[in-house]
Motif scaffolding. Structure first.
Motif, PDB file in Angstrom:
ATOM      1  N   ARG A  20       5.635   5.274  -2.653  1.00 57.98           N
ATOM      2  CA  ARG A  20       4.294   5.778  -2.667  1.00 57.98           C
ATOM      3  C   ARG A  20       3.098   5.067  -1.661  1.00 57.98           C
ATOM      4  O   ARG A  20       2.716   5.873  -1.143  1.00 57.98           O
ATOM      5  N   ALA A  21       3.554   3.899  -1.863  1.00 60.39           N
ATOM      6  CA  ALA A  21       2.645   3.194  -0.787  1.00 60.39           C
ATOM      7  C   ALA A  21       2.934   3.481   0.538  1.00 60.39           C
ATOM      8  O   ALA A  21       2.143   3.902   1.446  1.00 60.39           O
ATOM      9  N   THR A  22       4.384   3.704   0.866  1.00 56.30           N
ATOM     10  CA  THR A  22       4.390   4.294   2.400  1.00 56.30           C
ATOM     11  C   THR A  22       4.034   5.691   2.632  1.00 56.30           C
ATOM     12  O   THR A  22       3.268   5.937   3.764  1.00 56.30           O
ATOM     13  N   THR A  23       3.892   6.543   1.659  1.00 60.34           N
ATOM     14  CA  THR A  23       3.422   7.732   1.765  1.00 60.34           C
ATOM     15  C   THR A  23       1.815   7.826   2.287  1.00 60.34           C
ATOM     16  O   THR A  23       1.393   8.443   3.058  1.00 60.34           O
ATOM     17  N   LEU A  24       1.102   6.907   1.370  1.00 68.07           N
ATOM     18  CA  LEU A  24      -0.344   6.486   1.657  1.00 68.07           C
ATOM     19  C   LEU A  24      -0.424   5.964   2.825  1.00 68.07           C
ATOM     20  O   LEU A  24      -1.484   6.446   3.716  1.00 68.07           O
ATOM     21  N   LEU A  25       0.266   4.985   3.470  1.00 68.15           N
ATOM     22  CA  LEU A  25       0.177   4.343   4.690  1.00 68.15           C
ATOM     23  C   LEU A  25       0.247   5.396   5.795  1.00 68.15           C
ATOM     24  O   LEU A  25      -0.433   5.447   6.695  1.00 68.15           O
ATOM     25  N   ARG A  26       1.106   6.198   5.780  1.00 68.11           N
ATOM     26  CA  ARG A  26       1.448   7.218   6.800  1.00 68.11           C
ATOM     27  C   ARG A  26       0.465   8.269   6.910  1.00 68.11           C
ATOM     28  O   ARG A  26      -0.006   9.100   7.954  1.00 68.11           O
ATOM     29  N   ARG A  27      -0.167   8.679   5.702  1.00 67.73           N
ATOM     30  CA  ARG A  27      -1.272   9.545   5.479  1.00 67.73           C
ATOM     31  C   ARG A  27      -2.653   9.019   6.118  1.00 67.73           C
ATOM     32  O   ARG A  27      -3.223   9.843   6.762  1.00 67.73           O
ATOM     33  N   PHE A  28      -2.866   7.787   5.769  1.00 68.83           N
ATOM     34  CA  PHE A  28      -4.446   7.162   6.086  1.00 68.83           C
ATOM     35  C   PHE A  28      -4.365   6.280   7.073  1.00 68.83           C
ATOM     36  O   PHE A  28      -5.607   5.768   7.414  1.00 68.83           O
ATOM     37  N   CYS A  29      -3.213   5.651   7.650  1.00 66.63           N
ATOM     38  CA  CYS A  29      -3.492   4.731   8.452  1.00 66.63           C
ATOM     39  C   CYS A  29      -3.031   5.168  10.156  1.00 66.63           C
ATOM     40  O   CYS A  29      -3.011   4.728  10.758  1.00 66.63           O
TER      41      CYS A  29
END
Length: 181
Positions: free
Chosen positions: A172-181
């Motif tokens: 889930r953290a990776t998904t957020l990283l790829r979406r917002f970073c």
């Protein structure tokens, strides 16, 4: 030309049990983007001020009044200020004063078949925003762990009904990283 990827271990200072993340970050990221990586990997909401300290120098959003000597994080690339074995400090929320120790564990060549940034591993949920720093977080953990505590129900509701301090999901953290970073 090969791209460098930095493997960083991000650890929240002053909390027990430890809250940490291991992330892969392109070396060409500015410190502003690294700030977003830390925010999303840890689980913060990016609603407070922050700063980096690297070898005694402060980086962040420049002081518009010029009173603080802070270099603009938008102008500084990660690979220009750290290398393998380097340590840097990231402070988030100058009221609660959450310090994060960032260690560059490795620097390697990016895999052309992989996407970055990525969260490889970690432990425990990030403390809730506004809990009162490490001391307030310790009180929250003790209150939630005691079924007989008179404030347990109120604290659980305040922290969010689904808040589980032991839970962390690297995917889930990776998904957020790829979406917002």
């Amino acid at each position: 030309m090969s791209r460098q990827v930095f493997q960083l271990k991000v650890s929240l200072v002053g909390v027990r049990p430890p809250v940490w993340r291991r992330v892969l970050v392109p070396g060409g990221y500015t410190l502003d983007r690294l700030h977003r990586v830390v925010q999303h990997a840890m689980g913060w909401r990016d609603c407070r001020l922050h700063a980096f300290e690297i070898e005694g120098r402060q980086y962040g959003e420049p002081d518009p009044d010029g009173g603080l000597d802070i270099r603009d994080e938008l102008d500084v690339r990660l690979d220009a200020v750290v290398g393998k074995g380097s340590r840097l400090r990231y402070t988030y929320d100058f009221g609660d004063w959450w310090e994060h120790d960032l260690v560059v564990e490795d620097v390697c060549t990016a895999d052309p078949d992989e996407r970055y940034p990525a969260c490889l591993d970690g432990a425990r949920a990030c403390p809730p925003e506004g809990v009162g720093g490490p001391t307030g977080y310790a009180v929250l953990l003790a209150t939630l762990a005691d079924p007989e505590h008179p404030e347990r129900r109120a604290m659980r509701e305040w922290a969010g009904g689904g808040y589980d301090p032991a839970r962390f999901d690297a995917a889930r953290a990776t998904t957020l990283l790829r979406r917002f970073c």
